[in-house]
Enzyme design. Structure first.
Site, PDB file in Angstrom:
ATOM      1  N   HIS A  41       0.885  -1.313   0.065  1.00  0.00           N
ATOM      2  CA  HIS A  41       0.001   0.033  -0.070  1.00  0.00           C
ATOM      3  C   HIS A  41       0.887   1.411  -0.109  1.00  0.00           C
ATOM      4  CE1 HIS A  41      -2.634   2.984   2.331  1.00  0.00           C
ATOM      5  NE2 HIS A  41      -3.558   2.448   1.061  1.00  0.00           N
ATOM      6  N   ARG A  42       0.852   1.961  -1.203  1.00  0.00           N
ATOM      7  CA  ARG A  42       1.718   3.144  -1.301  1.00  0.00           C
ATOM      8  C   ARG A  42       3.099   2.621  -1.056  1.00  0.00           C
ATOM      9  NH1 ARG A  42      -1.661   7.423   2.721  1.00  0.00           N
ATOM     10  NH2 ARG A  42      -3.533   6.439   2.279  1.00  0.00           N
ATOM     11  N   GLU A  68       1.195  -0.704  -4.993  1.00  0.00           N
ATOM     12  CA  GLU A  68       0.076   0.438  -5.349  1.00  0.00           C
ATOM     13  C   GLU A  68       0.936   1.469  -5.727  1.00  0.00           C
ATOM     14  OE1 GLU A  68      -2.049   2.276  -2.460  1.00  0.00           O
ATOM     15  OE2 GLU A  68      -3.772   2.142  -3.590  1.00  0.00           O
ATOM     16  N   ASP A  70      -1.312   5.629  -6.152  1.00  0.00           N
ATOM     17  CA  ASP A  70      -2.290   6.333  -6.147  1.00  0.00           C
ATOM     18  C   ASP A  70      -1.928   7.504  -7.067  1.00  0.00           C
ATOM     19  OD1 ASP A  70      -3.998   5.508  -3.851  1.00  0.00           O
ATOM     20  OD2 ASP A  70      -2.483   6.049  -2.838  1.00  0.00           O
ATOM     21  N   HIS A  83      -0.747  10.135  -2.865  1.00  0.00           N
ATOM     22  CA  HIS A  83      -2.112   9.765  -2.522  1.00  0.00           C
ATOM     23  C   HIS A  83      -3.141  10.960  -2.374  1.00  0.00           C
ATOM     24  CE1 HIS A  83      -5.396   9.354   0.698  1.00  0.00           C
ATOM     25  NE2 HIS A  83      -5.703   8.083   0.110  1.00  0.00           N
ATOM     26  N   GLU A 166      -4.386   3.460  -8.895  1.00  0.00           N
ATOM     27  CA  GLU A 166      -5.764   3.936  -8.635  1.00  0.00           C
ATOM     28  C   GLU A 166      -5.978   5.439  -9.352  1.00  0.00           C
ATOM     29  OE1 GLU A 166      -6.541   4.328  -4.474  1.00  0.00           O
ATOM     30  OE2 GLU A 166      -8.331   5.412  -4.805  1.00  0.00           O
ATOM     31  N   GLN A 207      -7.709   0.143  -9.957  1.00  0.00           N
ATOM     32  CA  GLN A 207      -8.585   0.238  -8.903  1.00  0.00           C
ATOM     33  C   GLN A 207      -9.209   1.795  -8.828  1.00  0.00           C
ATOM     34  OE1 GLN A 207      -6.804   0.728  -4.948  1.00  0.00           O
ATOM     35  NE2 GLN A 207      -4.872   1.125  -5.828  1.00  0.00           N
TER      36      GLN A 207
HETATM   37  O1  G3P Z   1      -6.582   1.728  -2.727  1.00  0.00           O
HETATM   38  C1  G3P Z   1      -6.758   0.938  -1.679  1.00  0.00           C
HETATM   39  C2  G3P Z   1      -6.809   1.900  -0.590  1.00  0.00           C
HETATM   40  O2  G3P Z   1      -5.293   2.382  -0.755  1.00  0.00           O
HETATM   41  C3  G3P Z   1      -7.758   2.819  -0.620  1.00  0.00           C
HETATM   42  O3  G3P Z   1      -7.434   3.942   0.382  1.00  0.00           O
HETATM   43  O4  G3P Z   1      -7.057   6.131   0.753  1.00  0.00           O
HETATM   44  O5  G3P Z   1      -5.120   4.413   0.868  1.00  0.00           O
HETATM   45  O6  G3P Z   1      -6.145   5.140  -1.395  1.00  0.00           O
HETATM   46  P1  G3P Z   1      -6.473   4.952   0.101  1.00  0.00           P
HETATM   47 CA    CA Z   2      -5.038   3.853  -2.804  1.00  0.00          CA
END
Ligand code: G3P
Ligand code: CA
Length: 322
Positions: A41-42, A68, A70, A83, A166, A207
């Site tokens: 995540h990130r 991931e 964003d 993000h 994303e 996503q």
């Molecule tokens: O994309 C999954 C998760 O990352 C969603 O929350 O706000 O961290 O992008 P966020």
């Molecule tokens: Ca995300």
């Protein structure tokens, strides 16, 4: 069975070997198909500043299946990995460009910010954004880290893990004249990553929290890449029902619910699977493991008891493989 066919010993030996091989291959394929998927995540954002080269490299070292990204868009139309819609939480933009803020625009409130001044990514060119330090807010030892472009993320991750971009706030960028979905799919096409299986070592999943964004990519732009619909709440039970899941299946291949939604209602996993959708909850991190002893135990519960297919975590090294 082999004996009753009346074959000679050599033929029988080879027939037996083929049967053993087929059984082993079937077991291997089935194990591969059930393999749980780790999404950093990130990047490995529990240990390095989110969306930096350092966090992406660490995620790969820690065994992430996907890293991931964003995505946001600069003033000159370049996709960058960040993000927030704004720069102030994770960079020193206030020091470098002190007067370049906008006062609060309520619909664009960035995560966790109460300030009335915001430095929007889309008000800065890529050259300006590259002047910012995106590391020292996290830890002084990361001073000098930069915000990567999506292309730089592709170059870094390619061949080592999958990419999991994303489309972030696509409707906001739409109002500013950008077509985020086209930018993302064009970038993937330019890198020959726009078809499922195009690069075996670099699978792609896209996503979004925006069902419109996913509909656009699947139904108008006809992408066959896997799409995951992120869901942070479902007050009217719009999605978490047999009909709701069927309607998601029309524009996505999986759901990405906030982990609390599954904790409160693990039946969601079966509902999704019955509709042919994968389930990938977010976000698992050290320090927010709720009732669990630690984040590893929490991830185990979701993967092996609730039966989710994959998950997003800030701590890839804690992912419990079986
Ligand atoms: O994309 C999954 C998760 O990352 C969603 O929350 O706000 O961290 O992008 P966020
Ligand atoms: Ca995300």
């Amino acid at each position: 069975m082999v004996r009753s066919l009346g074959w000679n010993p050599i033929t029988r030996f080879f027939a037996a070997m083929i049967i053993v091989l087929v059984v082993a291959l079937t077991a291997f394929t089935s194990a591969q198909n059930n393999r749980k998927i780790l999404i950093a995540h990130r990047g490995a954002s529990g240990y390095a500043p989110e969306h930096t080269v350092e966090s992406y490299k660490l995620a790969i070292e820690q065994g992430a299946d996907y890293v991931e990204q964003d995505l946001q868009i600069t003033k000159d139309g370049v996709l960058v990995c960040l993000h927030d819609l704004t720069l102030e939480r994770t960079t020193n933009v206030k020091e470098i460009f002190p007067d370049r803020f906008k006062t609060d625009v309520s619909e664009d409130q960035p995560q966790g910010s109460r300030s009335s001044k915001h430095w929007y990514v889309s008000d800065f060119t890529l050259a300006e954004i590259k002047q910012l330090d995106a590391g020292s807010w996290f830890n002084e030892k990361f001073r000098g880290s930069k915000i990567p472009t999506f292309q730089e993320a592709i170059d870094l991750v390619r061949g080592k893990a999958g990419l999991y971009p994303e489309t972030k706030a696509p409707e906001v960028y739409g109002k500013r004249g950008f077509n985020m979905e086209k930018l993302v799919l064009d970038a993937l096409k330019k890198n020959k990553l726009d078809k499922p299986g195009a690069d075996r070592k670099t699978p792609i999943i896209i996503q979004s929290f925006s069902s419109e964004s996913l509909r656009k990519m699947r139904l108008e732009m006809k992408t066959k890449l896997p799409l995951v619909f992120l869901i942070n709440s479902d007050p009217q039970n719009k999605w978490f029902s047999t009909e709701g899941m069927k309607s998601i299946k029309a524009f996505a291949d999986g759901i990405g619910p906030g982990k609390g939604l599954i904790e409160r209602n693990p039946e969601i996993v079966k509902l999704a699977h019955d509709a042919g959708l994968t389930v990938t909850p977010y976000t698992f991190r050290i320090g927010s493991q709720g009732k669990y002893k630690d984040v590893r135990e929490e991830m185990s519960q979701f993967l092996y008891t609730y039966g989710v297919d994959a998950l997003f975590t800030d701590n890839p090294d804690q992912f419990p493989r079986k």
